[in-house]
Write an enzyme that holds these catalytic residues in place. Structure first.
Site, short mmCIF file in Angstrom:
data_model
loop_
_atom_site.label_atom_id
_atom_site.label_comp_id
_atom_site.label_asym_id
_atom_site.label_seq_id
_atom_site.Cartn_x
_atom_site.Cartn_y
_atom_site.Cartn_z
CG ASP A 8 24.50 2.04 -7.04
OD1 ASP A 8 24.37 1.54 -5.89
OD2 ASP A 8 24.17 3.22 -7.30
CB CYS A 67 20.94 2.22 -6.37
SG CYS A 67 19.46 3.24 -6.31
CB THR A 69 17.85 6.35 -2.50
OG1 THR A 69 17.91 6.42 -3.93
CG2 THR A 69 18.70 7.43 -1.87
CG HIS A 100 -3.19 -4.25 -4.48
ND1 HIS A 100 -3.73 -3.17 -3.85
CD2 HIS A 100 -3.88 -5.33 -4.01
CE1 HIS A 100 -4.71 -3.57 -3.04
NE2 HIS A 100 -4.80 -4.89 -3.12
CG HIS A 135 -5.27 -5.37 -8.05
ND1 HIS A 135 -5.31 -4.08 -7.57
CD2 HIS A 135 -5.84 -6.15 -7.11
CE1 HIS A 135 -5.86 -4.09 -6.38
NE2 HIS A 135 -6.19 -5.33 -6.07
C1 RB5 Z 1 25.10 6.76 -5.95
O1 RB5 Z 1 25.88 7.60 -5.18
C2 RB5 Z 1 23.62 7.03 -5.67
O2 RB5 Z 1 23.24 8.21 -6.30
C3 RB5 Z 1 22.77 5.87 -6.13
O3 RB5 Z 1 23.17 4.72 -5.47
C4 RB5 Z 1 21.29 5.99 -5.89
O4 RB5 Z 1 21.00 6.34 -4.58
C5 RB5 Z 1 20.54 6.80 -6.86
O5 RB5 Z 1 19.30 6.88 -6.87
#
Ligand code: RB5
Length: 147
Positions: A8, A67, A69, A100, A135
């Protein structure tokens, strides 16, 4: 080898760097499913599906998702049958995700992970072989849950 990749807006910059690295330094063919503009806010769930479907229809064996995080996109990717998306933060978790968990998608966060660690994680994830054995029994249980 061919890898599908998507992110994203929260990880656009890191995705572009990883693509460059895969093509130039690792000689890997990359299928980039976007996003293409970090200034346009998009939904990570849409991008998770693009890569997951490439694996499900066997067009590629492995994928990379990012993304902000790495959390949202890994949750979404793991809803697809046969997808084992591993959110990793260091080389140890990246190695274990192959050894694993036979992770077919590596996930990391554009706002969390720096490019050098990301490159090392990609390397170790790609070069570590799945151990199978006990596994596989565990992964078989995941397959049962999927049914
Ligand atoms: C987008 O702002 C953010 O929420 C997304 O990139 C991600 O971190 C969500 O888990």
């Amino acid at each position: 080898m061919k890898i599908a990749i998507a992110s994203d807006h929260g990880a656009f910059e890191l995705k572009q760097k990883i693509i460059k690295y895969l093509i130039r330094k690792k000689n890997i063919e990359v299928l980039d499913f976007g996003t293409d503009d970090e200034n346009i806010s998009v939904d990570y769930a849409d991008y998770a599906g693009k890569v997951a479907k490439q694996i499900m229809n066997k067009n590629v064996e492995k994928g990379i998702l990012l993304c902000g995080t790495g959390i949202g996109i890994s949750i979404a990717a793991n809803k697809y049958k046969g997808i084992r998306a591993a959110l990793c933060h260091n080389t140890y978790t990246a190695r274990m995700s192959s050894l694993h968990n036979d992770a077919n998608i590596l996930v990391f966060g554009g706002r969390i992970t720096g490019i050098e660690i990301a490159k090392e994680m990609v390397n170790v994830w790609l070069s570590t072989k799945y151990e199978s054995g006990r596994h596989q029994r565990r992964i078989n249980k995941i397959h049962k849950i999927e049914k």
